[in-house]
Design an enzyme around this catalytic site. Structure first.
Site, PDB file in Angstrom:
ATOM      1  N   ALA A 189     -11.673 -37.593 -25.259  1.00  0.00           N
ATOM      2  CA  ALA A 189     -12.921 -36.945 -25.117  1.00  0.00           C
ATOM      3  C   ALA A 189     -13.536 -36.437 -26.571  1.00  0.00           C
ATOM      4  CB  ALA A 189     -12.617 -35.473 -24.213  1.00  0.00           C
ATOM      5  N   ALA A 190     -13.385 -37.204 -27.538  1.00  0.00           N
ATOM      6  CA  ALA A 190     -13.856 -36.765 -28.702  1.00  0.00           C
ATOM      7  C   ALA A 190     -15.173 -36.700 -28.937  1.00  0.00           C
ATOM      8  CB  ALA A 190     -13.271 -37.614 -30.136  1.00  0.00           C
ATOM      9  N   GLY A 191     -15.966 -37.873 -28.465  1.00  0.00           N
ATOM     10  CA  GLY A 191     -17.376 -38.155 -28.476  1.00  0.00           C
ATOM     11  C   GLY A 191     -17.912 -37.008 -27.540  1.00  0.00           C
ATOM     12  N   ASP A 192     -17.377 -36.799 -26.415  1.00  0.00           N
ATOM     13  CA  ASP A 192     -18.007 -35.418 -25.580  1.00  0.00           C
ATOM     14  C   ASP A 192     -17.826 -34.375 -26.399  1.00  0.00           C
ATOM     15  OD1 ASP A 192     -18.530 -37.774 -23.765  1.00  0.00           O
ATOM     16  OD2 ASP A 192     -16.301 -37.068 -22.855  1.00  0.00           O
TER      17      ASP A 192
END
Length: 309
Positions: A249-252
């Protein structure tokens, strides 16, 4: 003023294994979990945990996963009044495999997300007068994303597009409605048609996206940092060095941190620094929404790195 997320809600079905399987191969895994996710819902939770008011607009099915997704959002104080429960289809799911090095492979089955359309846009439109930013992603139909961007632009709301999952067929009139686009290297490469792998190629890609009408381009270059280009300047915000456990979920997390900063009145550079810190914290814990940090955790992390926003 607050933030709105128009997008997907998925239940993540997460399998962990020593490595990712090759085609045709069966591996014995280490563990299995069901974790609330979906790029839209993840971004909404990331914003809410930073104590910024946020409303979620989207769809779930009338199944157990759908109820669990809504319960999770409500527990994080995400506004869910405009999330429709669709009786005719299952909730969206993402089937995720994570290896020992924290790399992942993901298959998304849209379910209710694939039916987002005009009724959902009508519910979105009622929220826009109170909003400062609208966050969009590409796990719902592209026509709905494009129309949402146009409605937000007409209402004077800044549109932040996370162009993921990666695709190369975004319509020209979508770009002109975007205030900020935040691709990673793979997504940027898909958008512009050439490899984006370093600061120089990111600068070239940003120029292409500016020509299409995007005002601010932020390209996430992994450990190299986040490259930003506006109509007047360009700069690189270094990445934070952490021990990555799970990057799912790094991009989120990045987009949630960015939007939260902008709503709170931080400058663009400060907001990107905050976004990078939120993303860094997220990869130190497993799972999508469970990994997203609180305001208190972010404040402590920034203090440890001698950063004041």
């Amino acid at each position: 003023m607050n933030a709105i997320v128009f997008g997907s809600l998925n239940m993540d079905l997460v399998a962990r294994a020593p490595r990712l399987p090759t085609p045709g191969e069966t591996l014995i895994g280490n563990s299995f979990e069901t974790i609330p996710g979906g790029k839209g819902a993840n971004q909404a939770v990331a914003i809410a945990r930073l104590k910024i008011p946020v409303e979620m607009v989207g769809r779930v099915g009338s199944d157990l996963f759908g109820q669990q997704l809504l319960d999770g959002l409500k527990s994080d104080r995400v506004g869910c009044d405009r999330v429709l429960i669709d009786d005719d289809i299952h909730s969206g799911v993402a089937i995720i495999t994570v290896d020992a090095a924290s790399e992942n492979e993901i298959i998304v089955i849209p379910g209710a997300n694939g039916r987002v359309g005009k009724p959902d846009l009508s519910r979105l439109q009622t929220l826009l007068p109170q909003a400062k930013v609208l966050l969009l992603q590409l796990e719902i139909p592209l026509d709905a994303v494009t129309e949402a961007a146009q409605l937000a632009k007409q209402a004077g709301v800044s549109v932040i597009l996370d162009p993921a999952p990666a695709r190369s067929d975004l319509p020209a009139h979508l770009f002109s409605a975007i205030a900020i686009i935040t691709p990673n290297q793979v997504e940027a490469s898909q958008l512009v048609g050439f490899s984006v792998h370093d600061q120089a190629s990111a600068h070239q890609a940003a120029n292409v996206l500016h020509d299409r009408g995007v005002k601010t381009v932020i390209i996430k270059l992994g450990s190299a940092g986040a490259f930003c280009s506006t109509e007047t300047e360009s700069f690189l915000i270094p990445a934070f060095s952490v021990n990555a456990i799970d990057t799912v979920a790094a991009g989120d997390a990045f987009n949630g941190g960015l939007a939260a900063g902008l709503v709170a009145g931080l400058s663009l550079k400060q907001s990107i620094t905050q976004a990078s810190a939120v993303a860094a914290l997220s990869v130190t814990k497993p799972g999508a929404q469970p990994s997203l940090p609180t305001r208190e955790a972010l404040t402590q992390f920034l203090k440890e790195h001698s950063i004041t926003l």
